[in-house]
Design an enzyme around this catalytic site. Structure first.
Site, PDB file in Angstrom:
ATOM      1  N   CYS A   2     -23.612-132.768  62.666  1.00 30.31           N
ATOM      2  CA  CYS A   2     -22.537-131.498  63.185  1.00 30.31           C
ATOM      3  C   CYS A   2     -21.574-131.152  63.210  1.00 30.31           C
ATOM      4  O   CYS A   2     -21.285-131.380  61.998  1.00 30.31           O
ATOM      5  CB  CYS A   2     -22.775-132.585  65.007  1.00 30.31           C
ATOM      6  SG  CYS A   2     -23.570-133.632  65.784  1.00 30.31           S
ATOM      7  N   GLY A  30     -25.473-127.424  63.260  1.00 30.41           N
ATOM      8  CA  GLY A  30     -26.163-128.167  64.277  1.00 30.41           C
ATOM      9  C   GLY A  30     -26.855-127.266  64.976  1.00 30.41           C
ATOM     10  O   GLY A  30     -26.289-126.491  65.492  1.00 30.41           O
ATOM     11  N   ASN A 103     -18.968-135.774  64.544  1.00 26.02           N
ATOM     12  CA  ASN A 103     -19.872-135.242  63.613  1.00 26.02           C
ATOM     13  C   ASN A 103     -19.691-136.470  62.518  1.00 26.02           C
ATOM     14  O   ASN A 103     -18.144-136.932  62.240  1.00 26.02           O
ATOM     15  CB  ASN A 103     -19.586-134.168  62.821  1.00 26.02           C
ATOM     16  CG  ASN A 103     -19.845-134.240  61.875  1.00 26.02           C
ATOM     17  OD1 ASN A 103     -19.285-133.260  60.266  1.00 26.02           O
ATOM     18  ND2 ASN A 103     -21.359-134.350  61.495  1.00 26.02           N
ATOM     19  N   GLY A 104     -20.995-137.363  62.706  1.00 23.48           N
ATOM     20  CA  GLY A 104     -20.947-138.421  61.884  1.00 23.48           C
ATOM     21  C   GLY A 104     -22.356-139.444  62.716  1.00 23.48           C
ATOM     22  O   GLY A 104     -23.028-139.211  63.339  1.00 23.48           O
ATOM     23  N   TYR A 266     -26.333-129.081  50.251  1.00 24.05           N
ATOM     24  CA  TYR A 266     -26.536-128.327  51.227  1.00 24.05           C
ATOM     25  C   TYR A 266     -25.857-127.648  52.589  1.00 24.05           C
ATOM     26  O   TYR A 266     -26.426-127.161  52.840  1.00 24.05           O
ATOM     27  CB  TYR A 266     -27.974-129.401  51.180  1.00 24.05           C
ATOM     28  CG  TYR A 266     -28.377-128.699  52.871  1.00 24.05           C
ATOM     29  CD1 TYR A 266     -29.428-127.702  52.974  1.00 24.05           C
ATOM     30  CD2 TYR A 266     -28.829-129.516  53.760  1.00 24.05           C
ATOM     31  CE1 TYR A 266     -30.821-126.680  53.819  1.00 24.05           C
ATOM     32  CE2 TYR A 266     -29.394-128.175  55.658  1.00 24.05           C
ATOM     33  CZ  TYR A 266     -30.033-127.360  54.927  1.00 24.05           C
ATOM     34  OH  TYR A 266     -30.858-127.210  55.868  1.00 24.05           O
ATOM     35  N   ASP A 374     -34.199-124.640  44.340  1.00 24.55           N
ATOM     36  CA  ASP A 374     -33.675-125.548  45.726  1.00 24.55           C
ATOM     37  C   ASP A 374     -32.683-125.962  45.804  1.00 24.55           C
ATOM     38  O   ASP A 374     -32.357-126.515  44.497  1.00 24.55           O
ATOM     39  CB  ASP A 374     -34.822-125.824  46.488  1.00 24.55           C
ATOM     40  CG  ASP A 374     -34.925-125.747  47.792  1.00 24.55           C
ATOM     41  OD1 ASP A 374     -33.686-124.835  48.211  1.00 24.55           O
ATOM     42  OD2 ASP A 374     -35.316-125.639  48.522  1.00 24.55           O
ATOM     43  N   ASP A 375     -31.898-125.666  46.536  1.00 29.59           N
ATOM     44  CA  ASP A 375     -30.488-127.337  46.903  1.00 29.59           C
ATOM     45  C   ASP A 375     -31.300-128.303  46.611  1.00 29.59           C
ATOM     46  O   ASP A 375     -30.505-129.452  45.578  1.00 29.59           O
ATOM     47  CB  ASP A 375     -29.819-127.022  47.270  1.00 29.59           C
ATOM     48  CG  ASP A 375     -30.456-127.203  48.928  1.00 29.59           C
ATOM     49  OD1 ASP A 375     -30.163-128.776  49.397  1.00 29.59           O
ATOM     50  OD2 ASP A 375     -31.003-125.894  49.191  1.00 29.59           O
TER      51      ASP A 375
END
Ligand code: AMP
Length: 509
Positions: A2, A30, A103-104, A266, A374-375
């Protein structure tokens, strides 16, 4: 995952547009739901719902979101919470009126729920651990302020607020960065003792008054025209009063900075700087090191062009092309109007949408040996499809490189990942994964290299749990991981989505 933001503007000026702009800049963290809570003349104003920021806040909502102080949130879909009722910020009216955005992820949410509901008879209305965090904070504040009157005067000493955060740190485990609006007082922001999730604050002076912003990523601070002050330290809390003062205090007994390395692989925007590390530079370094390893293993390589998987593979690919001495070419065009494929329920749907999202430019592939970059590779849906597309348009050999090591373990600190059994790397060697995605050769970054080249600031320790299964905040039991596995598999997600739609309490006004 988030994104969170908190803002204290000058008195008399509304910060709703700044909050909106800040959330838009954090949208990559998000896309599932968004919300804002502001305070004006003793009243809270809330708008939250499922959807992108631009689809959640209309003029009528913005006109209602009055005040010079507020917090906001964008939510990433996780197994447990995709209904509008679980959009944030959450709110409790006692003590004072507190709202919170988080967030978390807490790894002892069940224990906290038990404590709140059985011991303290608090009502918990969602499955979100953020609601638990808010109630625990409220409980701790209440136990230190129960003689304080709510009469418009400020009675609470900032140390009382900080000691409530200290008590919170002792009870919860996991990764968390939070912003909380305490009615009449200001914005409290705090970060877990390992600093797993990022949190940074900034300020600006206008007409001799200071305005403050605290956010998940520095890009939001810059985009709003503020200057970064610094990152919130692991375990630290900052308190921004409604009058524009700042207080800070370390609230954890022990801290051990171990930020999430996946932010640099990412998640974060490349133009952010987290704990002194430029995400962009970290991604270039990741590409450089991976290319050096490829040259070691494959000194007489026959790669004609390096082609990124847009958008997140671009930074590593750019650097890799230079280091390998071959051309960097854009071979896939991304339709920017399609949502992330990762969040689509069910594998069949995901497969289809990779094709709708990315289309190959045949000219860049015909007769060439290409290295696709790609990452990271998670389920492998994207990589397998993209290798197939490259072959369909005439590529000769198709090599694939992942700037991150194989993802093999669940993330318990807020990054939504599929069930372990759905990871393409689960139980497989690198050659087997390469075969599965149909590549002629597959190259992965090693974890040692990833850590070394990402530690630009001399960082000593990382949460790299999705690569090594080591959980830096501790207390992660097998039972917990089993429950997570059950909640994250596709069939569980489909059932959950249906039940959310059926019983969710919606706040759509
Ligand atoms: P796949 O291997 O098909 O599951 O998808 C891998 C792609 O998804 C990579 O290109 C990453 O850019 C992206 N990705 C990695 N982790 C996540 C995540 N937690 N949520 C959404 N996308 C992700």
């Amino acid at each position: 995952m988030c994104g969170i933001i908190g803002l204290v503007g000058r008195r008399g000026y509304h910060i709703n547009q700044l909050l909106y702009d800040g959330l838009t800049v954090l949208q990559h963290r998000g896309q599932d739901a968004a919300g804002m809570m502001t305070e004006h003349e003793g009243r809270y104003h809330l708008r939250k719902s499922n959807g992108l920021v631009k689809d959640v806040f209309f003029k009528k909502h913005m006109q209602n979101l009055l005040g010079s102080i507020g917090i906001g949130h964008v939510r990433y879909p996780t197994a447990g919470s995709s209904s509008a009722a679980e959009a944030q910020p959450f709110y409790v009216n006692y003590p004072f009126g507190i709202s919170l955005a988080h967030n978390g992820n807490l790894t002892n949410a069940n224990e906290i729920k038990e404590l709140l509901t059985s011991d303290h008879r608090r009502h918990v209305n969602t499955t979100s651990d953020s609601e638990l965090l808010l109630n625990l904070l409220a409980m701790e504040l209440h136990s230190r302020t129960h003689n304080v009157a709510i009469d418009g005067e400020l009675h609470v000493d900032v140390n009382t607020i900080f000691s409530s955060v200290a008590a919170l740190h002792k009870q919860i485990s996991g990764g968390y960065a939070c912003v909380s609006l305490i009615s009449g007082y200001g914005i409290l922001a705090f970060r877990d003792p390992n600093g797993i999730r990022p949190l940074i604050f900034g300020s600006r002076e206008i007409d001799g008054e200071t305005e403050w912003v605290v956010a998940s990523e520095s890009v939001a601070i810059h985009a709003l025209g503020f200057e970064v002050v610094r990152d919130v330290e692991p375990g630290e809390a900052i308190f921004l009063t409604s009058a524009g003062q700042i207080f800070t205090q370390q609230c954890a007994e022990e801290t051990h900075h171990s930020p999430c390395i996946f932010e640099h692989v990412y998640f974060s925007r490349p133009d952010s700087i987290i704990d002194g590390i430029s995400v962009y530079q970290a991604r270039l370094n990741q590409g450089q090191r991976l290319a050096e390893r490829i040259l070691e293993q494959f000194p007489n390589h026959d790669i004609d062009a390096v082609i990124p998987v847009p958008d997140s593979g671009r930074y590593a690919a750019l650097q890799m092309a230079g280091a390998l001495g071959v051309e960097y070419r854009e071979g896939f065009v991304k339709n920017r109007y399609i949502g992330r494929t990762f969040i689509m329920p069910g594998q069949a749907m995901r497969k289809k949408s990779v094709r709708r999202k990315l289309n190959a430019i045949p000219h860049e592939f015909r007769g060439k040996n290409v290295l696709l970059v790609d990452d990271s590779i998670v389920r492998g849906t994207t990589s397998a499809q993209i290798v197939e597309m490259a072959r369909e348009v005439g590529a000769n050999k198709v090599y694939f490189a992942s700037a991150a090591p194989p993802v093999r373990f669940p993330n318990v600190y807020g990054i939504d990942m599929p069930a372990v059994t759905e990871f393409i790397a689960n139980g497989k060697t690198i050659d087997e994964i390469g075969e599965d995605i149909g590549a002629d050769k597959l190259f992965y970054q090693t974890l040692e290299d990833l850590i070394e080249v990402t530690s630009i600031n001399g960082e000593q320790s990382w949460d790299a749990s999705c690569f090594n299964g080591e959980y830096v905040a501790g207390n992660v039991t097998q039972d917990y991981l089993d429950a997570l596995e059950a909640a994250r598999n596709d069939s569980a997600k489909t059932v959950k989505r249906l039940s959310d739609e059926t019983i969710g309490l919606h706040n759509d006004e």
